[in-house]
Design a protein around this motif. Structure first.
Motif, mmCIF file in Angstrom:
data_model
loop_
_atom_site.group_PDB
_atom_site.id
_atom_site.type_symbol
_atom_site.label_atom_id
_atom_site.label_comp_id
_atom_site.label_asym_id
_atom_site.label_seq_id
_atom_site.Cartn_x
_atom_site.Cartn_y
_atom_site.Cartn_z
ATOM 1 N N UNK A 18 51.562 46.396 35.003
ATOM 2 C CA UNK A 18 52.064 46.746 33.390
ATOM 3 C C UNK A 18 50.799 46.412 32.654
ATOM 4 N N UNK A 19 50.642 47.069 31.570
ATOM 5 C CA UNK A 19 49.492 46.805 30.673
ATOM 6 C C UNK A 19 50.364 45.780 29.604
ATOM 7 N N UNK A 20 49.960 44.480 29.815
ATOM 8 C CA UNK A 20 50.450 43.412 29.083
ATOM 9 C C UNK A 20 49.203 43.019 28.256
ATOM 10 N N UNK A 21 49.373 42.440 26.902
ATOM 11 C CA UNK A 21 48.350 42.213 25.929
ATOM 12 C C UNK A 21 47.441 41.062 26.714
ATOM 13 N N UNK A 22 47.914 39.979 27.103
ATOM 14 C CA UNK A 22 47.012 38.861 27.983
ATOM 15 C C UNK A 22 46.191 39.511 28.965
ATOM 16 N N UNK A 23 46.679 40.418 29.819
ATOM 17 C CA UNK A 23 46.029 41.078 30.852
ATOM 18 C C UNK A 23 44.769 41.874 30.061
ATOM 19 N N UNK A 24 45.256 42.805 29.224
ATOM 20 C CA UNK A 24 44.273 43.410 28.493
ATOM 21 C C UNK A 24 43.091 42.603 28.137
ATOM 22 N N UNK A 25 43.478 41.580 27.254
ATOM 23 C CA UNK A 25 42.548 40.710 26.919
ATOM 24 C C UNK A 25 41.390 40.036 27.915
ATOM 25 N N UNK A 26 42.182 39.557 28.866
ATOM 26 C CA UNK A 26 41.348 38.818 29.986
ATOM 27 C C UNK A 26 40.392 39.941 30.615
ATOM 28 N N UNK A 27 40.984 41.274 31.104
ATOM 29 C CA UNK A 27 40.350 42.337 31.663
ATOM 30 C C UNK A 27 39.180 42.601 31.044
ATOM 31 N N UNK A 28 39.287 42.889 29.765
ATOM 32 C CA UNK A 28 38.392 43.478 28.875
ATOM 33 C C UNK A 28 37.206 42.494 28.672
ATOM 34 N N UNK A 29 37.845 41.044 28.521
ATOM 35 C CA UNK A 29 36.522 40.163 28.594
ATOM 36 C C UNK A 29 35.579 39.928 29.593
ATOM 37 N N UNK A 30 36.399 40.086 31.029
ATOM 38 C CA UNK A 30 35.577 40.222 31.980
ATOM 39 C C UNK A 30 34.562 41.400 32.212
ATOM 40 N N UNK A 31 35.132 42.522 31.684
ATOM 41 C CA UNK A 31 34.374 43.619 31.632
ATOM 42 C C UNK A 31 32.933 43.497 30.708
ATOM 43 N N UNK A 32 33.440 43.000 29.662
ATOM 44 C CA UNK A 32 32.458 42.797 28.687
ATOM 45 C C UNK A 32 31.389 41.743 29.120
ATOM 46 N N UNK A 33 31.916 40.657 29.728
ATOM 47 C CA UNK A 33 30.731 39.588 30.156
ATOM 48 C C UNK A 33 30.132 40.202 31.393
ATOM 49 N N UNK A 34 30.619 40.818 32.276
ATOM 50 C CA UNK A 34 29.900 41.320 33.299
ATOM 51 C C UNK A 34 28.962 42.300 33.002
ATOM 52 N N UNK A 35 28.894 42.975 31.952
ATOM 53 C CA UNK A 35 27.909 43.810 31.324
ATOM 54 C C UNK A 35 26.741 43.206 30.847
ATOM 55 N N UNK A 36 26.991 41.847 30.438
ATOM 56 C CA UNK A 36 25.474 41.194 30.006
ATOM 57 C C UNK A 36 25.321 39.997 30.877
ATOM 58 N N UNK A 37 25.893 40.001 32.153
ATOM 59 C CA UNK A 37 25.575 38.983 33.391
ATOM 60 C C UNK A 37 25.008 39.972 34.360
ATOM 61 N N UNK A 38 23.848 39.451 34.702
ATOM 62 C CA UNK A 38 23.246 40.071 35.765
ATOM 63 C C UNK A 38 24.062 40.070 37.086
ATOM 64 N N UNK A 39 24.610 39.156 37.577
ATOM 65 C CA UNK A 39 25.467 39.069 38.741
ATOM 66 C C UNK A 39 26.785 39.708 38.671
ATOM 67 N N UNK A 40 27.346 40.286 37.400
ATOM 68 C CA UNK A 40 28.547 40.879 37.061
ATOM 69 C C UNK A 40 29.801 39.792 37.644
ATOM 70 N N UNK A 41 29.613 38.538 37.544
ATOM 71 C CA UNK A 41 30.589 37.736 37.878
ATOM 72 C C UNK A 41 30.749 36.594 36.771
ATOM 73 N N UNK A 42 31.898 36.143 36.463
ATOM 74 C CA UNK A 42 32.107 35.433 35.529
ATOM 75 C C UNK A 42 33.204 34.059 35.837
ATOM 76 N N UNK A 43 32.961 32.790 35.395
ATOM 77 C CA UNK A 43 33.697 31.980 35.771
ATOM 78 C C UNK A 43 34.969 31.866 34.786
ATOM 79 N N UNK A 44 36.067 31.037 35.271
ATOM 80 C CA UNK A 44 36.985 30.946 34.431
ATOM 81 C C UNK A 44 36.794 30.079 33.043
#
Length: 89
Positions: A18-44
């Motif tokens: 289900x599309x909950x607001x916290x999941x949406x915020x977290x996943x969009x943040x991971x996607x955003x950070x992965x576009x600017x990070x060479x490894x495409x990985x982010x820590x908590x």
């Protein structure tokens, strides 16, 4: 809707979540950070820091719980270095 949020919504739909607001915020943040990070990985801590910097009130405990659920359903992949990435990247 931003491109990151659209991609995050698609990831949730693909994995049957289900599309909950916290999941949406977290996943969009991971996607955003992965576009600017060479490894495409982010820590908590990187995810939490970015959410705090953008005034998104999600606690570290809630973030850990949501990441565990996202990992369990296959939406994100956890690495040995305790980093996360979107499963389709």
């Amino acid at each position: 809707m931003s491109p990151e949020k659209a991609k995050a919504k698609h990831v949730m739909q693909v994995h049957g979540l289900k599309c909950s607001l916290p999941r949406l915020k977290i996943l969009s943040t991971i996607i955003h950070l992965s576009t600017i990070c060479a490894e495409h990985e982010t820590t908590l801590m990187q995810i939490h820091g970015h959410l705090q910097a953008t005034n998104e009130p999600i606690s570290l405990t809630s973030l850990r719980q949501i990441m565990a659920r996202l990992h369990k359903c296959g939406a994100v992949v956890a690495t040995r270095s305790r980093s996360y990435r979107i499963a389709w990247i």
